[in-house]
Every structure is written in structure tokens, then in C-alpha cells.
Design a protein around this motif. Structure first.
Motif, PDB file in Angstrom:
ATOM      1  N   LYS A 172     -10.924 -30.488  30.489  1.00 15.91           N
ATOM      2  CA  LYS A 172     -10.144 -30.132  29.285  1.00 15.91           C
ATOM      3  C   LYS A 172     -11.015 -30.304  28.067  1.00 15.91           C
ATOM      4  CE  LYS A 172      -5.863 -29.598  30.870  1.00 15.91           C
ATOM      5  NZ  LYS A 172      -5.461 -28.224  31.029  1.00 15.91           N
ATOM      6  N   ASN A 173     -11.140 -29.270  27.277  1.00 15.12           N
ATOM      7  CA  ASN A 173     -11.887 -29.370  26.033  1.00 15.12           C
ATOM      8  C   ASN A 173     -10.919 -29.726  24.905  1.00 15.12           C
ATOM      9  OD1 ASN A 173     -13.953 -29.210  24.160  1.00 15.12           O
ATOM     10  ND2 ASN A 173     -13.738 -27.001  23.906  1.00 15.12           N
ATOM     11  N   ARG A 174     -10.998 -30.953  24.439  1.00 13.64           N
ATOM     12  CA  ARG A 174     -10.087 -31.399  23.381  1.00 13.64           C
ATOM     13  C   ARG A 174     -10.785 -31.454  22.033  1.00 13.64           C
ATOM     14  NH1 ARG A 174      -5.968 -33.335  26.790  1.00 13.64           N
ATOM     15  NH2 ARG A 174      -6.889 -34.166  28.674  1.00 13.64           N
ATOM     16  N   ASP A 203     -11.162 -17.323  14.293  1.00 13.75           N
ATOM     17  CA  ASP A 203     -12.143 -17.883  13.365  1.00 13.75           C
ATOM     18  C   ASP A 203     -13.578 -17.481  13.676  1.00 13.75           C
ATOM     19  OD1 ASP A 203     -10.024 -19.094  12.238  1.00 13.75           O
ATOM     20  OD2 ASP A 203     -10.396 -21.100  13.044  1.00 13.75           O
ATOM     21  N   GLU A 221      -2.929 -22.589  21.973  1.00 13.03           N
ATOM     22  CA  GLU A 221      -2.868 -22.455  20.499  1.00 13.03           C
ATOM     23  C   GLU A 221      -4.261 -22.603  19.894  1.00 13.03           C
ATOM     24  OE1 GLU A 221      -0.851 -24.548  22.150  1.00 13.03           O
ATOM     25  OE2 GLU A 221       1.095 -23.570  21.934  1.00 13.03           O
ATOM     26  N   LYS A 222      -5.003 -23.568  20.408  1.00 15.41           N
ATOM     27  CA  LYS A 222      -6.350 -23.816  19.877  1.00 15.41           C
ATOM     28  C   LYS A 222      -7.274 -22.647  20.199  1.00 15.41           C
ATOM     29  CE  LYS A 222      -6.417 -28.697  19.207  1.00 15.41           C
ATOM     30  NZ  LYS A 222      -5.882 -29.518  20.316  1.00 15.41           N
ATOM     31  N   ILE A 223      -7.093 -22.078  21.383  1.00  9.96           N
ATOM     32  CA  ILE A 223      -7.942 -20.945  21.787  1.00  9.96           C
ATOM     33  C   ILE A 223      -7.672 -19.750  20.876  1.00  9.96           C
ATOM     34  CG2 ILE A 223      -8.376 -19.277  23.632  1.00  9.96           C
ATOM     35  CD1 ILE A 223      -7.729 -21.536  25.634  1.00  9.96           C
ATOM     36  N   GLN A 240      -6.569 -19.753  17.888  1.00 14.34           N
ATOM     37  CA  GLN A 240      -7.117 -20.073  16.572  1.00 14.34           C
ATOM     38  C   GLN A 240      -8.630 -19.860  16.547  1.00 14.34           C
ATOM     39  OE1 GLN A 240      -5.030 -20.889  13.999  1.00 14.34           O
ATOM     40  NE2 GLN A 240      -6.890 -20.408  12.877  1.00 14.34           N
ATOM     41  N   ARG A 241      -9.298 -20.371  17.576  1.00 12.11           N
ATOM     42  CA  ARG A 241     -10.761 -20.294  17.606  1.00 12.11           C
ATOM     43  C   ARG A 241     -11.234 -18.846  17.655  1.00 12.11           C
ATOM     44  NH1 ARG A 241     -12.069 -23.787  21.936  1.00 12.11           N
ATOM     45  NH2 ARG A 241     -11.646 -25.696  20.834  1.00 12.11           N
ATOM     46  N   ALA A 246      -8.424 -25.266  27.556  1.00 12.01           N
ATOM     47  CA  ALA A 246      -8.005 -25.846  26.284  1.00 12.01           C
ATOM     48  C   ALA A 246      -6.583 -25.399  25.984  1.00 12.01           C
ATOM     49  CB  ALA A 246      -8.944 -25.412  25.165  1.00 12.01           C
ATOM     50  N   ASP A 247      -5.976 -26.005  24.972  1.00  4.96           N
ATOM     51  CA  ASP A 247      -4.626 -25.601  24.582  1.00  4.96           C
ATOM     52  C   ASP A 247      -4.637 -24.146  24.115  1.00  4.96           C
ATOM     53  OD1 ASP A 247      -3.526 -28.033  25.085  1.00  4.96           O
ATOM     54  OD2 ASP A 247      -3.784 -28.776  23.033  1.00  4.96           O
TER      55      ASP A 247
END
Ligand code: AMP
Ligand code: MG
Length: 179
Positions: free
Chosen positions: A177-179, A137, A129-131, A133-134, A126-127
Motif C-alpha cells: 500500500k502506498n500511503r 496533478d 481518491e488519491k490516485i 487526484q495524482r 493506493a486509495d
């Protein structure tokens, strides 16, 4: 007679969304082939070993243990998984690289993958940035914070590790890819 292989290894760095991808795959197999797939979490198998020995109380403590102990538990977990996969189709949820105090521990070394003999290694990406963030959270886990550029490097190293599994076992390697 051609050999039959029952195991698909699904891997990807923490926070990539592996569990979601696995759940979707299980539903698809059920719908399209009317077959059940057993999902085994390598960390859970290892935690069972480590907690029985009184080494840890939480799964996120395992990667802080001395590496020799982690390797020992890893081997036992791999053997337990290989045994379960004799009877049924299995998806193994695991890591190719574990961040320890001594650098990366290889999640799927030769003796583990030769016991499991996977059909395919699925690498979920995955991106970065998203990782990042996740991970922030997720209140249920004690995830290590990592900078976006180290996440990127970590993902690249996972590709190399996944290819190594293919080299050792003849497994195919698939990137999702996990989008
Ligand atoms: P997880 O819940 O998938 O994040 O796994 C929990 C913990 O299990 C990881 O932080 C590692 O300490 C350990 N673990 C999981 N898979 C492996 C593996 N293949 N080799 C060594 N340790 C592992
Ligand atoms: Mg997970």
C-alpha cells in the motif's frame, strides 16, 4: 541446482506512485546489500520499438494503436527485458492491464512472463481518491481520466492479473500500500 531468478516486476495502475516505491526499493537494496539494481520500464522498451517503426511520437499514444501492433511490440519489449535480466538484478516497472480502445490489454500475458520468469510480482495499491487526484496533478502525462469506482475495479482486476502471473511462473505476489 536451484534456479536463480533476477527479476522483480513492480506493477500498479497509473498514478498509484509506482515510481516512488521503486526508487525507495533501489535505495534499500543499495544500503542493505550494497547491490545495484537495474530498473527497466516496460513502456520505455515498448516506446523504443514503436518509435523506431514510426508508429508513435509520444508514449501515451501506444495504447491507442491497434491491439495486434501493441501485442507485437509488447512481445519484443518482453524479450529485450529478458535478455538484459540474464546478467543483472532487474526491477521491471509495468502495468498488468492497459486501457485500450478494445478493452483491457493484458500487460503480462503468458509469452511475456514465461520469457521474463519473475521472482516476485509486487503490486502497488493506493486509495482510489488519491490516485484520481495524482493523475489530475501530473502535467507531464496524458493520463486518462477515470472515476473513483472504476479505479477501484481496475485495482481489483490488477490483483487477479498479478495472481495469474504467479500461477504461470511460480512467482510470489506481494501487495504494497502506498500511503
Ligand atoms: P508507463 O510510462 O509505465 O505508463 O507506460 C507507458 C505505456 O507503455 C503504457 O501506457 C502502455 O501503452 C505501454 N505499456 C507499459 N507496459 C506494458 C505492458 N506490459 N504491455 C503492454 N503495454 C505496456
Ligand atoms: Mg510511472
Amino acid at each position: 541446482m536451484s534456479e536463480s531468478r533476477n527479476v522483480v516486476i513492480v506493477t500498479g495502475i497509473p498514478g498509484v506512485g509506482k515510481t516512488t516505491v521503486i526508487n525507495t526499493a533501489v535505495e534499500m537494496v543499495k544500503e542493505n546489500h550494497d547491490e545495484d539494481v537495474l530498473v527497466l520500464n516496460f513502456g520505455t522498451e515498448m516506446f523504443e520499438v514503436a518509435s523506431k517503426k514510426g508508429q508513435v511520437e509520444h508514449r501515451d499514444e501506444m495504447r491507442k494503436l491497434p491491439t495486434a501492433i501493441q501485442r507485437e511490440n509488447q512481445k519484443l519489449a518482453g524479450e529485450a527485458i529478458a535478455e538484459k535480466a540474464k546478467k543483472t538484478r532487474v526491477i521491471v516497472d509495468t502495468h498488468t492491464l492497459i486501457q485500450t480502445n478494445n478493452g483491457y490489454l493484458i500487460g503480462l500475458p503468458e509469452w511475456v512472463v514465461r520469457a521474463i520468469m519473475p521472482k516476485t510480482v509486487v503490486l502497488v495499491e493506493a486509495d482510489p481518491e488519491k490516485i484520481a487526484q495524482r493523475r489530475q496533478d501530473d502535467p507531464t502525462r496524458a493520463r486518462d481520466a477515470q472515476m473513483v469506482d472504476t479505479i477501484e475495479t481496475h485495482q481489483q482486476m490488477c490483483r487477479a492479473a498479478a495472481v495469474s502471473v504467479g500461477t504461470l511462473t511460480g512467482a510470489t505476489v506481494r501487495i504494497i500500500k502506498n500511503r
